[in-house]
Design a protein around this motif. Structure first.
Motif, mmCIF file in Angstrom:
data_model
loop_
_atom_site.group_PDB
_atom_site.id
_atom_site.type_symbol
_atom_site.label_atom_id
_atom_site.label_comp_id
_atom_site.label_asym_id
_atom_site.label_seq_id
_atom_site.Cartn_x
_atom_site.Cartn_y
_atom_site.Cartn_z
ATOM 1 N N PHE A 2 0.837 -1.208 0.000
ATOM 2 C CA PHE A 2 0.000 0.000 0.000
ATOM 3 C C PHE A 2 0.870 1.257 0.000
ATOM 4 O O PHE A 2 1.817 1.363 0.780
ATOM 5 C CB PHE A 2 -0.932 0.005 1.214
ATOM 6 C CG PHE A 2 -1.936 -1.099 1.135
ATOM 7 C CD1 PHE A 2 -3.063 -0.964 0.341
ATOM 8 C CD2 PHE A 2 -1.731 -2.301 1.796
ATOM 9 C CE1 PHE A 2 -3.977 -1.991 0.208
ATOM 10 C CE2 PHE A 2 -2.637 -3.350 1.675
ATOM 11 C CZ PHE A 2 -3.764 -3.187 0.881
ATOM 12 N N ILE A 3 0.494 2.186 -0.885
ATOM 13 C CA ILE A 3 1.173 3.482 -0.946
ATOM 14 C C ILE A 3 0.109 4.586 -0.861
ATOM 15 O O ILE A 3 -1.088 4.336 -1.033
ATOM 16 C CB ILE A 3 2.007 3.657 -2.247
ATOM 17 C CG1 ILE A 3 1.098 3.675 -3.505
ATOM 18 C CG2 ILE A 3 3.068 2.591 -2.373
ATOM 19 C CD1 ILE A 3 1.747 4.312 -4.731
ATOM 20 N N GLY A 4 0.574 5.808 -0.654
ATOM 21 C CA GLY A 4 -0.337 6.957 -0.598
ATOM 22 C C GLY A 4 0.148 7.961 0.426
ATOM 23 O O GLY A 4 1.091 7.693 1.198
ATOM 24 N N LEU A 96 -3.760 4.132 -2.286
ATOM 25 C CA LEU A 96 -4.965 4.552 -1.561
ATOM 26 C C LEU A 96 -5.181 6.044 -1.815
ATOM 27 O O LEU A 96 -4.378 6.884 -1.407
ATOM 28 C CB LEU A 96 -4.809 4.263 -0.060
ATOM 29 C CG LEU A 96 -4.590 2.787 0.318
ATOM 30 C CD1 LEU A 96 -4.574 2.617 1.833
ATOM 31 C CD2 LEU A 96 -5.635 1.872 -0.306
ATOM 32 N N ASP A 97 -6.256 6.323 -2.506
ATOM 33 C CA ASP A 97 -6.534 7.679 -2.985
ATOM 34 C C ASP A 97 -7.618 8.341 -2.123
ATOM 35 O O ASP A 97 -8.776 7.917 -2.129
ATOM 36 C CB ASP A 97 -6.999 7.567 -4.451
ATOM 37 C CG ASP A 97 -7.216 8.920 -5.095
ATOM 38 O OD1 ASP A 97 -6.620 9.897 -4.619
ATOM 39 O OD2 ASP A 97 -7.975 8.979 -6.084
ATOM 40 N N GLY A 101 -10.171 17.200 0.551
ATOM 41 C CA GLY A 101 -11.282 17.564 1.450
ATOM 42 C C GLY A 101 -11.429 16.568 2.594
ATOM 43 O O GLY A 101 -11.601 16.950 3.756
ATOM 44 N N SER A 102 -11.328 15.285 2.278
ATOM 45 C CA SER A 102 -11.465 14.255 3.329
ATOM 46 C C SER A 102 -10.204 14.190 4.182
ATOM 47 O O SER A 102 -10.267 13.953 5.389
ATOM 48 C CB SER A 102 -11.705 12.879 2.700
ATOM 49 O OG SER A 102 -12.902 12.889 1.985
ATOM 50 N N TRP A 103 -9.049 14.404 3.538
ATOM 51 C CA TRP A 103 -7.791 14.350 4.290
ATOM 52 C C TRP A 103 -7.777 15.420 5.375
ATOM 53 O O TRP A 103 -7.375 15.164 6.510
ATOM 54 C CB TRP A 103 -6.596 14.522 3.342
ATOM 55 C CG TRP A 103 -5.284 14.273 4.032
ATOM 56 C CD1 TRP A 103 -4.667 13.069 4.200
ATOM 57 C CD2 TRP A 103 -4.457 15.246 4.696
ATOM 58 N NE1 TRP A 103 -3.498 13.225 4.921
ATOM 59 C CE2 TRP A 103 -3.342 14.543 5.233
ATOM 60 C CE3 TRP A 103 -4.539 16.622 4.894
ATOM 61 C CZ2 TRP A 103 -2.324 15.190 5.948
ATOM 62 C CZ3 TRP A 103 -3.525 17.256 5.612
ATOM 63 C CH2 TRP A 103 -2.439 16.547 6.128
ATOM 64 N N LYS A 104 -8.252 16.622 5.019
ATOM 65 C CA LYS A 104 -8.280 17.759 5.961
ATOM 66 C C LYS A 104 -9.025 17.408 7.240
ATOM 67 O O LYS A 104 -8.650 17.812 8.319
ATOM 68 C CB LYS A 104 -9.013 18.935 5.299
ATOM 69 C CG LYS A 104 -8.126 19.896 4.596
ATOM 70 C CD LYS A 104 -8.812 21.214 4.301
ATOM 71 C CE LYS A 104 -10.114 21.074 3.563
ATOM 72 N NZ LYS A 104 -10.643 22.340 3.040
ATOM 73 N N GLU A 105 -10.109 16.640 7.084
ATOM 74 C CA GLU A 105 -10.923 16.270 8.249
ATOM 75 C C GLU A 105 -10.186 15.291 9.166
ATOM 76 O O GLU A 105 -10.585 15.079 10.295
ATOM 77 C CB GLU A 105 -12.246 15.625 7.782
ATOM 78 C CG GLU A 105 -13.186 16.626 7.139
ATOM 79 C CD GLU A 105 -14.371 15.959 6.473
ATOM 80 O OE1 GLU A 105 -14.656 14.779 6.774
ATOM 81 O OE2 GLU A 105 -15.007 16.632 5.636
ATOM 82 N N VAL A 143 -7.276 2.682 -5.355
ATOM 83 C CA VAL A 143 -8.450 2.404 -4.524
ATOM 84 C C VAL A 143 -8.945 3.730 -3.954
ATOM 85 O O VAL A 143 -8.217 4.400 -3.214
ATOM 86 C CB VAL A 143 -8.080 1.446 -3.356
ATOM 87 C CG1 VAL A 143 -9.310 1.097 -2.531
ATOM 88 C CG2 VAL A 143 -7.397 0.188 -3.875
ATOM 89 N N ASN A 144 -10.174 4.095 -4.299
ATOM 90 C CA ASN A 144 -10.740 5.331 -3.760
ATOM 91 C C ASN A 144 -11.218 5.073 -2.332
ATOM 92 O O ASN A 144 -12.080 4.224 -2.110
ATOM 93 C CB ASN A 144 -11.897 5.784 -4.662
ATOM 94 C CG ASN A 144 -12.423 7.124 -4.239
ATOM 95 O OD1 ASN A 144 -12.547 7.408 -3.043
ATOM 96 N ND2 ASN A 144 -12.717 7.971 -5.204
#
Ligand SMILES: Nc1ncnc2c1ncn2[C@@H]1O[C@H](COP(=O)(O)OP(=O)(O)OP(=O)(O)O)[C@@H](O)[C@H]1O
Ligand SMILES: O=C(O)C1=C[C@@H](O)[C@@H](O)[C@H](O)C1
Ligand SMILES: [Mg+2]
Length: 169
Positions: A2-4, A96-97, A101-105, A143-144
């Motif tokens: 897994f990367i990201g 892993l994408d 917006g979601s990362w900020k949370e 992978v979203n």
């Protein structure tokens, strides 16, 4: 493998996928922490990022030779071209994408344990987030992970791995 970007869930999802496939899970950050007997922030402040990256490359090169493992690398591992090529050549690489917006949370969950984010404003972090997308562009499967539970993401990854096994049989 897994990367990201930092905090997208590589460790969490890698661990779940390994359990579901009855395989060993190896988290590269954890391996490096064990080798030094220090946490990642301590390693960065005591010996510096350059030495960390050297060790990261060394550990990944060793671990990639092992078969049938589920591996999560640190968010910066693919900054090193050699590491990226080695991983792409020897592992099935899942990216892993997660959206900005979601990362900020999620930032509050990770900010204290990721030295690369230390002292950065939200603007700086956003810039880094988008700059880093380039190093994750080469992978085998995207992978979203937006608005999905870790369990659901892990199930999806396991299904796609099993499907590829069936196709290769
Ligand atoms: N799908 C998800 N939904 C909600 N929270 C999640 C999800 N996946 C992971 N998390 C949470 O986000 C945080 C970061 O996850 P994790 O440590 O797995 O990220 P990481 O990609 O391994 O980060 P790093 O590159 O810094 O090692 C953790 O607190 C974890 O519980
Ligand atoms: O993205 C990065 O550069 C990093 C991510 C973490 O997993 C750790 O490997 C370390 O904090 C560096
Ligand atoms: Mg991790």
């Amino acid at each position: 493998m897994f990367i990201g970007f930092m905090g997208v869930g590589k460790t969490t999802i890698g661990n779940l996928v390994a359990k579901k496939l009855y395989r060993d899970f190896i988290d590269i950050d954890h391996e490096i922490e064990q080798e030094y007997g220090m946490s990642i922030p301590e390693i960065f402040s005591e010996i510096g990022e350059e030495a960390f990256r050297k060790k990261e490359k060394e550990v990944i090169s060793t671990i990639c030779q092992k078969k049938l493992k589920v591996i999560s690398v640190g968010g910066g591992a693919f900054l090193q071209e050699e590491v990226k090529q080695l991983c792409l050549d020897s592992c099935i690489v899942f990216y892993l994408d997660l959206s900005w917006g979601s990362w900020k949370e999620r930032v509050n969950l990770i900010i204290d344990s990721r030295p690369v984010l230390k002292g950065k404003s939200m603007e700086d972090m956003e810039k880094l987030f988008y700059e880093r997308q380039e190093i994750y562009a080469n992978h085998h499967s995207k992978v979203n992970v937006d608005k999905k539970e870790a369990e659901e993401i892990a199930e999806h990854v396991v299904d796609s791995i099993k499907l590829s096994w069936e196709l290769y049989e």
